[in-house]
Write a protein that holds these residues in place. Sequence first.
Motif, PDB file in Angstrom:
ATOM      1  N   MET A   1       0.849  -1.201   0.000  1.00  0.00           N
ATOM      2  CA  MET A   1       0.000   0.000   0.000  1.00  0.00           C
ATOM      3  C   MET A   1       0.875   1.239   0.000  1.00  0.00           C
ATOM      4  O   MET A   1       1.928   1.278   0.641  1.00  0.00           O
ATOM      5  CB  MET A   1      -0.897  -0.022   1.241  1.00  0.00           C
ATOM      6  CG  MET A   1      -1.876   1.128   1.318  1.00  0.00           C
ATOM      7  SD  MET A   1      -3.126   0.851   2.592  1.00  0.00           S
ATOM      8  CE  MET A   1      -4.048  -0.478   1.813  1.00  0.00           C
ATOM      9  N   LEU A  45     -14.711   0.265   1.014  1.00  0.00           N
ATOM     10  CA  LEU A  45     -13.683   0.352   2.057  1.00  0.00           C
ATOM     11  C   LEU A  45     -12.288   0.162   1.464  1.00  0.00           C
ATOM     12  O   LEU A  45     -11.325   0.801   1.901  1.00  0.00           O
ATOM     13  CB  LEU A  45     -13.961  -0.685   3.143  1.00  0.00           C
ATOM     14  CG  LEU A  45     -15.249  -0.459   3.943  1.00  0.00           C
ATOM     15  CD1 LEU A  45     -15.514  -1.633   4.863  1.00  0.00           C
ATOM     16  CD2 LEU A  45     -15.154   0.839   4.740  1.00  0.00           C
ATOM     17  N   THR A  46     -12.176  -0.708   0.470  1.00  0.00           N
ATOM     18  CA  THR A  46     -10.883  -0.900  -0.198  1.00  0.00           C
ATOM     19  C   THR A  46     -10.467   0.375  -0.908  1.00  0.00           C
ATOM     20  O   THR A  46      -9.298   0.789  -0.850  1.00  0.00           O
ATOM     21  CB  THR A  46     -10.985  -2.061  -1.205  1.00  0.00           C
ATOM     22  OG1 THR A  46     -11.299  -3.264  -0.499  1.00  0.00           O
ATOM     23  CG2 THR A  46      -9.666  -2.247  -1.941  1.00  0.00           C
ATOM     24  N   SER A  49      -9.363   2.877   1.628  1.00  0.00           N
ATOM     25  CA  SER A  49      -8.038   2.503   2.122  1.00  0.00           C
ATOM     26  C   SER A  49      -6.948   2.958   1.159  1.00  0.00           C
ATOM     27  O   SER A  49      -5.889   3.440   1.575  1.00  0.00           O
ATOM     28  CB  SER A  49      -7.988   0.984   2.334  1.00  0.00           C
ATOM     29  OG  SER A  49      -6.781   0.592   2.929  1.00  0.00           O
ATOM     30  N   ARG A  50      -7.213   2.828  -0.158  1.00  0.00           N
ATOM     31  CA  ARG A  50      -6.242   3.308  -1.149  1.00  0.00           C
ATOM     32  C   ARG A  50      -6.112   4.832  -1.085  1.00  0.00           C
ATOM     33  O   ARG A  50      -5.015   5.374  -1.221  1.00  0.00           O
ATOM     34  CB  ARG A  50      -6.671   2.872  -2.554  1.00  0.00           C
ATOM     35  CG  ARG A  50      -6.412   1.421  -2.878  1.00  0.00           C
ATOM     36  CD  ARG A  50      -6.445   1.180  -4.381  1.00  0.00           C
ATOM     37  NE  ARG A  50      -7.726   1.573  -4.968  1.00  0.00           N
ATOM     38  CZ  ARG A  50      -8.749   0.750  -5.131  1.00  0.00           C
ATOM     39  NH1 ARG A  50      -8.643  -0.516  -4.785  1.00  0.00           N
ATOM     40  NH2 ARG A  50      -9.875   1.196  -5.679  1.00  0.00           N
ATOM     41  N   PRO A  55      -4.179   0.581   5.853  1.00  0.00           N
ATOM     42  CA  PRO A  55      -5.205  -0.472   5.954  1.00  0.00           C
ATOM     43  C   PRO A  55      -6.287  -0.059   6.948  1.00  0.00           C
ATOM     44  O   PRO A  55      -5.996   0.474   8.014  1.00  0.00           O
ATOM     45  CB  PRO A  55      -4.415  -1.687   6.445  1.00  0.00           C
ATOM     46  CG  PRO A  55      -3.239  -1.108   7.173  1.00  0.00           C
ATOM     47  CD  PRO A  55      -2.890   0.152   6.448  1.00  0.00           C
ATOM     48  N   LEU A  56      -7.536  -0.317   6.587  1.00  0.00           N
ATOM     49  CA  LEU A  56      -8.654   0.092   7.446  1.00  0.00           C
ATOM     50  C   LEU A  56      -9.396  -1.085   8.063  1.00  0.00           C
ATOM     51  O   LEU A  56     -10.019  -0.930   9.111  1.00  0.00           O
ATOM     52  CB  LEU A  56      -9.636   0.951   6.635  1.00  0.00           C
ATOM     53  CG  LEU A  56      -9.054   2.256   6.087  1.00  0.00           C
ATOM     54  CD1 LEU A  56     -10.090   2.966   5.223  1.00  0.00           C
ATOM     55  CD2 LEU A  56      -8.578   3.167   7.215  1.00  0.00           C
ATOM     56  N   GLU A  58      -9.220  -5.589   8.730  1.00  0.00           N
ATOM     57  CA  GLU A  58      -8.417  -6.803   8.674  1.00  0.00           C
ATOM     58  C   GLU A  58      -9.307  -7.984   9.018  1.00  0.00           C
ATOM     59  O   GLU A  58     -10.357  -7.825   9.662  1.00  0.00           O
ATOM     60  CB  GLU A  58      -7.232  -6.714   9.644  1.00  0.00           C
ATOM     61  CG  GLU A  58      -7.641  -6.455  11.080  1.00  0.00           C
ATOM     62  CD  GLU A  58      -6.455  -6.135  11.977  1.00  0.00           C
ATOM     63  OE1 GLU A  58      -5.352  -5.967  11.442  1.00  0.00           O
ATOM     64  OE2 GLU A  58      -6.654  -6.045  13.205  1.00  0.00           O
ATOM     65  N   THR A  67      -8.949  -1.604  11.870  1.00  0.00           N
ATOM     66  CA  THR A  67      -7.555  -1.460  12.302  1.00  0.00           C
ATOM     67  C   THR A  67      -7.425  -0.243  13.212  1.00  0.00           C
ATOM     68  O   THR A  67      -8.343   0.584  13.315  1.00  0.00           O
ATOM     69  CB  THR A  67      -6.629  -1.277  11.086  1.00  0.00           C
ATOM     70  OG1 THR A  67      -6.966  -0.033  10.446  1.00  0.00           O
ATOM     71  CG2 THR A  67      -6.768  -2.430  10.100  1.00  0.00           C
ATOM     72  N   GLN A  69      -5.505   2.246  12.576  1.00  0.00           N
ATOM     73  CA  GLN A  69      -5.538   3.421  11.695  1.00  0.00           C
ATOM     74  C   GLN A  69      -6.972   3.823  11.372  1.00  0.00           C
ATOM     75  O   GLN A  69      -7.287   5.006  11.262  1.00  0.00           O
ATOM     76  CB  GLN A  69      -4.776   3.136  10.392  1.00  0.00           C
ATOM     77  CG  GLN A  69      -3.286   2.868  10.593  1.00  0.00           C
ATOM     78  CD  GLN A  69      -2.991   1.387  10.574  1.00  0.00           C
ATOM     79  OE1 GLN A  69      -3.689   0.594  11.210  1.00  0.00           O
ATOM     80  NE2 GLN A  69      -1.933   1.005   9.842  1.00  0.00           N
ATOM     81  N   ALA A  70      -7.864   2.824  11.223  1.00  0.00           N
ATOM     82  CA  ALA A  70      -9.265   3.138  10.927  1.00  0.00           C
ATOM     83  C   ALA A  70      -9.899   3.911  12.076  1.00  0.00           C
ATOM     84  O   ALA A  70     -10.673   4.857  11.867  1.00  0.00           O
ATOM     85  CB  ALA A  70     -10.043   1.856  10.660  1.00  0.00           C
TER      86      ALA A  70
END
Length: 326
Positions: A1, A45-46, A49-50, A55-56, A58, A67, A69-70
């Motif tokens: 990523m 969501l993907t 995340s990009r 990553p948001l 898992e 995550t 970070q989310a």
Amino acid sequence: MEPVSNSFTVDLRRLGVLRELARRGSLARTAAALHLTPSAVSQQLTALSREVGVPLIERAGRGVRLTGQARVLLEHADVMAAQWEEARAALSAWQEGRRGEVTVGAFSSAITGLLPHALRPLTEQHPDVRITVVEAEPPDLFTRLDAGEVDLAIAVDFAAAPPHTDRRYTRVDLLVDTLDLALPAAHRLAREQDIPLRDLAGDTWIVGDPRSCCGAITRSLCAANGFTPDIRHAVNDWQSLAALVEAGLGVALVPRLVQPLHRPGLVLRSPAGPPPTRHVFAAVRAGSDGDPILSAVLEQLRATAARINPYPPSSRTSPQPLRASR
């Protein structure tokens, strides 16, 4: 990523999907709430995340979890959503509140006992404001509020409602609604006052959906008094419930917001001990309370609730009978 860029852009609609996942806890429930497929939710969501470069979600067993970070992003998402609502409110204020539309979502007994008394003067004072009422309860009521399908929510504090600390909403406490026992006129305890709930442990009960506020309260109160109610009839409509009680088919707990029920064969009695109550509140999206129309609706709701119940939710005085339906 890709690493986090100093110039990344974020689609607010995708942030909304992430906020809903945080609330619902699974892709399937999030998809159902947003009227999407789980695959579409995952794609949103993907893509988000990009956009942000971290990553948001898992994998967690058969499901997913947020995550770290989310969760950091969600803290900022709440702030951004509030600021966006403030911008919308500022644009609306430019029109000085002369025209507009407000959709109010509320549970059934608030529609019966509160809204008619509040909306009648509002429509007289603001004839060019279109007010629409829809019936809904948490958690779906707040999903609709988040999505902009509802502008103002009227709800009751219980497990399905958001907590007081939820920063997504500006909240106004309205009133304390007391629940009474509804008994057939021929019931053995119909002439008694302050009836212990335990004395009704052997009776048939008429109770609403367990996901509804009154359904949850009735089950909880019976459990606190040492018994599981024999629920023979599952009814959410108050007039239908009253008809069944009048016919001698069971007993029930009924909020004063829907009283009187105009049934000669039905009597209302207070349960023994502290009166069972529920706290009614209004909520709007954080930042939107600056909208002049929403502000007027909230103020009218507050004033009407004060007339209905002189003991507001913060009062320590025991609640008195409500008189909204007279």
